[in-house]
Scaffold this active site. Sequence first.
Site, mmCIF file in Angstrom:
data_model
loop_
_atom_site.group_PDB
_atom_site.id
_atom_site.type_symbol
_atom_site.label_atom_id
_atom_site.label_comp_id
_atom_site.label_asym_id
_atom_site.label_seq_id
_atom_site.Cartn_x
_atom_site.Cartn_y
_atom_site.Cartn_z
ATOM 1 N N HIS A 23 -19.145 -77.935 18.537
ATOM 2 C CA HIS A 23 -18.769 -78.537 17.259
ATOM 3 C C HIS A 23 -19.068 -80.037 17.238
ATOM 4 O O HIS A 23 -19.725 -80.546 16.320
ATOM 5 C CB HIS A 23 -17.275 -78.292 17.017
ATOM 6 C CG HIS A 23 -16.764 -78.770 15.703
ATOM 7 N ND1 HIS A 23 -16.519 -77.919 14.645
ATOM 8 C CD2 HIS A 23 -16.442 -80.011 15.261
ATOM 9 C CE1 HIS A 23 -16.074 -78.617 13.614
ATOM 10 N NE2 HIS A 23 -16.016 -79.896 13.968
ATOM 11 N N GLU A 24 -18.585 -80.740 18.261
ATOM 12 C CA GLU A 24 -18.758 -82.202 18.290
ATOM 13 C C GLU A 24 -20.221 -82.575 18.541
ATOM 14 O O GLU A 24 -20.717 -83.559 17.976
ATOM 15 C CB GLU A 24 -17.860 -82.814 19.370
ATOM 16 C CG GLU A 24 -16.373 -82.587 19.154
ATOM 17 C CD GLU A 24 -15.880 -83.112 17.817
ATOM 18 O OE1 GLU A 24 -16.450 -84.082 17.293
ATOM 19 O OE2 GLU A 24 -14.908 -82.530 17.282
ATOM 20 N N HIS A 27 -22.060 -82.456 15.270
ATOM 21 C CA HIS A 27 -21.830 -83.666 14.475
ATOM 22 C C HIS A 27 -22.754 -84.794 14.940
ATOM 23 O O HIS A 27 -23.411 -85.468 14.131
ATOM 24 C CB HIS A 27 -20.383 -84.145 14.623
ATOM 25 C CG HIS A 27 -19.381 -83.349 13.847
ATOM 26 N ND1 HIS A 27 -19.582 -82.961 12.538
ATOM 27 C CD2 HIS A 27 -18.142 -82.896 14.186
ATOM 28 C CE1 HIS A 27 -18.519 -82.289 12.121
ATOM 29 N NE2 HIS A 27 -17.638 -82.229 13.109
#
Length: 226
Positions: A23-24, A27
Amino acid sequence: MDVAYLIYLLIQAAALILGLCVHESAHALAAWALGDKTARSRGRVSLNPLAHIDPFGTVLLPLIMIVLGGPVFAFAKPVPVYLGNLKHPKRDEVLVALAGPLSNIALSCIATALLAALGQMTIPSTEWFRVIYYVADFLQVLMLVNLSLSFFNLIPLPPLDGSSILVPFLKGEALNTYYQIQRYAMPILIIVLYLLPQILHIDLVGLYFNVTVYPLFDLLQGLALG
């Protein structure tokens, strides 16, 4: 502690950490692609958990929630994004925000494909059956955890990713209010996750997951297991 329960906790933790790392990283990768190299320069385009783990949000907070018996909530270190470096700040802020939840859905689909492939394997021995059983269990947990991460983060509540969808439609005082609300995100999340279900018996997240996460998980699980 029961060995089976310990293995279950380890599987849950591994799936959660992998989901948070993907997820990170998504980003950071999206921000880099759109013009801001800040996160990449700080090593955030990485699946190394050490690059993303927040000691409180990723480790201590989930443990406290498990002990209290409530829903488990965790977060990683925020990815630094400087909007001024983005080519189209308002549009790109939304794209960077959506990259995280979309990456979790993609990881759920990958886990589904691996689970389907696992189901076609010939098991040579009892020992291998046990290994395949735990791998299959991990893949199913990975599917559910990542769907949960994705749809939870799509809730339009600061600082969750879904709140960034509102940014292009806010101007002036409304935009300032949006950024001010971010400071109270943790109390708001605690109210939604714990106080409403415990005091008023209103589980908003549970109702939301009932029409998003769980039906999609059942669909993917059906596809994987045939």
